[in-house]
Design a protein around this motif. Structure first.
Motif, PDB file in Angstrom:
ATOM      1  N   LEU A  81     -32.354 -24.531  74.538  1.00  0.00           N
ATOM      2  CA  LEU A  81     -31.924 -25.838  74.034  1.00  0.00           C
ATOM      3  C   LEU A  81     -32.978 -26.491  73.148  1.00  0.00           C
ATOM      4  N   ALA A  82     -34.239 -26.115  73.333  1.00  0.00           N
ATOM      5  CA  ALA A  82     -35.297 -26.687  72.492  1.00  0.00           C
ATOM      6  C   ALA A  82     -35.108 -26.329  71.023  1.00  0.00           C
ATOM      7  N   ASN A  83     -34.339 -25.263  70.779  1.00  0.00           N
ATOM      8  CA  ASN A  83     -34.110 -24.831  69.397  1.00  0.00           C
ATOM      9  C   ASN A  83     -32.754 -25.297  68.869  1.00  0.00           C
ATOM     10  N   LEU A  84     -32.047 -26.106  69.653  1.00  0.00           N
ATOM     11  CA  LEU A  84     -30.695 -26.517  69.261  1.00  0.00           C
ATOM     12  C   LEU A  84     -30.697 -27.347  67.979  1.00  0.00           C
ATOM     13  N   LEU A  85     -31.616 -28.292  67.875  1.00  0.00           N
ATOM     14  CA  LEU A  85     -31.671 -29.136  66.683  1.00  0.00           C
ATOM     15  C   LEU A  85     -32.054 -28.326  65.440  1.00  0.00           C
ATOM     16  N   PRO A  86     -33.097 -27.462  65.489  1.00  0.00           N
ATOM     17  CA  PRO A  86     -33.376 -26.615  64.327  1.00  0.00           C
ATOM     18  C   PRO A  86     -32.200 -25.715  63.948  1.00  0.00           C
ATOM     19  N   LEU A  87     -31.484 -25.183  64.957  1.00  0.00           N
ATOM     20  CA  LEU A  87     -30.322 -24.341  64.670  1.00  0.00           C
ATOM     21  C   LEU A  87     -29.226 -25.144  63.976  1.00  0.00           C
ATOM     22  N   ALA A  88     -29.019 -26.386  64.439  1.00  0.00           N
ATOM     23  CA  ALA A  88     -28.025 -27.248  63.784  1.00  0.00           C
ATOM     24  C   ALA A  88     -28.429 -27.532  62.338  1.00  0.00           C
ATOM     25  N   ARG A  89     -29.719 -27.777  62.115  1.00  0.00           N
ATOM     26  CA  ARG A  89     -30.199 -28.008  60.741  1.00  0.00           C
ATOM     27  C   ARG A  89     -29.967 -26.769  59.877  1.00  0.00           C
ATOM     28  N   PHE A  90     -30.253 -25.608  60.443  1.00  0.00           N
ATOM     29  CA  PHE A  90     -30.060 -24.365  59.700  1.00  0.00           C
ATOM     30  C   PHE A  90     -28.582 -24.172  59.352  1.00  0.00           C
ATOM     31  N   ASN A  91     -27.689 -24.427  60.310  1.00  0.00           N
ATOM     32  CA  ASN A  91     -26.257 -24.272  60.053  1.00  0.00           C
ATOM     33  C   ASN A  91     -25.763 -25.246  58.988  1.00  0.00           C
ATOM     34  N   LEU A  92     -26.242 -26.481  59.039  1.00  0.00           N
ATOM     35  CA  LEU A  92     -25.861 -27.453  58.005  1.00  0.00           C
ATOM     36  C   LEU A  92     -26.393 -27.030  56.638  1.00  0.00           C
ATOM     37  N   ALA A  93     -27.622 -26.504  56.631  1.00  0.00           N
ATOM     38  CA  ALA A  93     -28.198 -26.023  55.371  1.00  0.00           C
ATOM     39  C   ALA A  93     -27.392 -24.842  54.821  1.00  0.00           C
ATOM     40  N   LEU A  94     -26.945 -23.954  55.700  1.00  0.00           N
ATOM     41  CA  LEU A  94     -26.113 -22.832  55.268  1.00  0.00           C
ATOM     42  C   LEU A  94     -24.797 -23.327  54.669  1.00  0.00           C
ATOM     43  N   LEU A  95     -24.162 -24.277  55.351  1.00  0.00           N
ATOM     44  CA  LEU A  95     -22.883 -24.805  54.859  1.00  0.00           C
ATOM     45  C   LEU A  95     -23.064 -25.434  53.481  1.00  0.00           C
ATOM     46  N   TRP A  96     -24.089 -26.246  53.322  1.00  0.00           N
ATOM     47  CA  TRP A  96     -24.350 -26.883  52.032  1.00  0.00           C
ATOM     48  C   TRP A  96     -24.638 -25.824  50.970  1.00  0.00           C
ATOM     49  N   TYR A  97     -25.396 -24.809  51.342  1.00  0.00           N
ATOM     50  CA  TYR A  97     -25.731 -23.718  50.421  1.00  0.00           C
ATOM     51  C   TYR A  97     -24.449 -23.027  49.935  1.00  0.00           C
ATOM     52  N   LEU A  98     -23.553 -22.726  50.869  1.00  0.00           N
ATOM     53  CA  LEU A  98     -22.318 -22.022  50.533  1.00  0.00           C
ATOM     54  C   LEU A  98     -21.388 -22.882  49.672  1.00  0.00           C
ATOM     55  N   LEU A  99     -21.321 -24.163  49.986  1.00  0.00           N
ATOM     56  CA  LEU A  99     -20.461 -25.062  49.206  1.00  0.00           C
ATOM     57  C   LEU A  99     -21.006 -25.231  47.790  1.00  0.00           C
ATOM     58  N   LYS A 100     -22.313 -25.398  47.682  1.00  0.00           N
ATOM     59  CA  LYS A 100     -22.934 -25.664  46.386  1.00  0.00           C
ATOM     60  C   LYS A 100     -22.833 -24.457  45.449  1.00  0.00           C
ATOM     61  N   ARG A 101     -22.836 -23.250  46.037  1.00  0.00           N
ATOM     62  CA  ARG A 101     -22.821 -22.025  45.223  1.00  0.00           C
ATOM     63  C   ARG A 101     -21.467 -21.335  45.283  1.00  0.00           C
TER      64      ARG A 101
END
Length: 367
Positions: free
Chosen positions: A63-83
């Motif tokens: 669970l200590a990595n939950l917030l970084p994982l959420a940030r990574f997933n949001l970054a992936l989504l933004w990356y995919l939408l932008k490109r």
């Protein structure tokens, strides 16, 4: 777009699949997670462009990595939408990249392939049971919503019971090795090698303890992972254990080829290990080295069926020592005979050329 939650530095399965697609004429980009922010942001490779997102996080911290994982997933989504105009298909590796892939795929009408390296709910180490149960339910649903699912072994069908994938392909963790068979080194000393994820549940500390008792044997250890610092502390001061850290894949194969025996003694009490189809098993075949695995893991049936090494009870140092002693007792002719037999089995049943055709067939079905 191939999405992966590690830095792909290296990641043999990602690199092989990406290279196979490049060779078939696809343009490939790998989007990876650099949790330490220490690697090149952009890298041109034979398997396409690798772009790493530098988002701080840890391996194996629950669970200590939950917030970084959420940030990574949001970054992936933004990356995919932008490109959105730069790709036609998304190849998501494991559950920790598939949700942004699925959402982008539905919004943008892109094809989504879900490559299940490990069933996520069964590999989480420090996560409450209730959260694992939720992840399991979502994961099984997602497998029916994507366009195709890849598993690393037919035995894993039982692990995803309840899922309804539209297309299902099986791609073993076979290495892309087709050069001459490396002949085993002359003993002594007995040389043992492990290159991979550094987690205590993979039997590494038991082998280290055995090396304390058998100073005439030698261990080459390489990789990275959540227990890296713990393992480094355990081997400190042992002259017969050499730690190489993170190494490129070519060096990994070289270290294994310089050994007489490999091991992949995973703890079978961990559900995901009961279906494991480790790179190391197929690499051992391809370079002609025996491997020691734990009973009750996904690898023991192949090792016993084809005579690829030794099966031991997890945690039993006496059985582990007996297996290594067997290899140490072989003469050079026996080593060479085993090497040729194992390589023959690899080429006949598990070669990467066969696996590559499975991957390309799946993509052609979706074109």
């Amino acid at each position: 777009m191939i999405l992966r939650s590690n830095p792909v530095a290296p990641d043999p399965r990602v690199e092989k699949e990406a290279r196979a697609l490049v060779e078939a004429g696809y343009k490939v980009k790998v989007v990876a997670w650099d949790r330490k922010g220490e690697l090149p942001r952009l890298e041109e490779t034979p398997h396409g462009t690798v772009e790493r997102l530098p988002i701080k996080g840890n391996f194996g911290s629950g669970l200590a990595n939950l917030l970084p994982l959420a940030r990574f997933n949001l970054a992936l989504l933004w990356y995919l939408l932008k490109r959105r105009s730069t790709y036609d298909a998304i190849h998501a590796c494991d559950f920790d990249t598939v949700l942004p892939a699925l959402l982008a795929g539905k919004l943008l009408r892109k094809q989504v392939i879900y490559d299940v390296f490990d069933f996520y709910a069964d590999m989480l180490r420090a996560t409450p049971g209730w959260l694992k149960a939720i992840i399991r339910k979502i994961d099984l649903k997602v497998m029916g919503w994507v366009d195709g699912v890849i598993l690393a072994d037919e035995a894993r069908v039982d692990q995803i019971r309840g899922a309804s994938p539209k297309y299902l392909a099986f791609i073993y963790n076979s290495p892309a090795i087709d050069g001459p068979l490396p002949l085993p080194p002359e003993p002594p000393p007995l040389r043992i090698a492990y290159v991979g994820l550094l987690q205590v549940e993979r039997g590494i500390l038991q082998v280290v303890e055995l090396l304390r008792q058998r100073p005439e044997w030698h261990l080459d250890l390489a990789g990275f992972g959540g227990d890296e610092e713990l393992i480094k502390r355990e081997i400190a001061g042992l002259p017969n254990v050499r730690y190489h850290g993170r190494v490129p894949y070519g060096k990994a194969i070289e270290l294994m080829a310089e050994a007489h025996v490999l091991f992949a003694t995973y703890d079978p009490s961990i559900p995901n290990h009961r279906y494991s189809s480790a790179n190391k098993l197929f690499e051992a075949m391809a370079i002609g080295r025996p491997i020691v695995v734990a009973r009750g893991t996904g690898m023991d049936r192949l090792v016993e069926r084809y005579g690829l090494g030794f099966v031991v009870e997890y945690g039993r140092l006496d059985e582990l020592e007996r297996a290594f002693n067997r290899v140490a007792s072989w003469n050079q002719e026996e080593r060479r005979n085993f090497a040729h037999k194992a390589r023959g089995i690899y080429e006949a049943e598990f070669s990467w050329e066969k696996m590559k055709r499975e991957l390309l067939d799946l993509y052609q079905k979706l074109d």
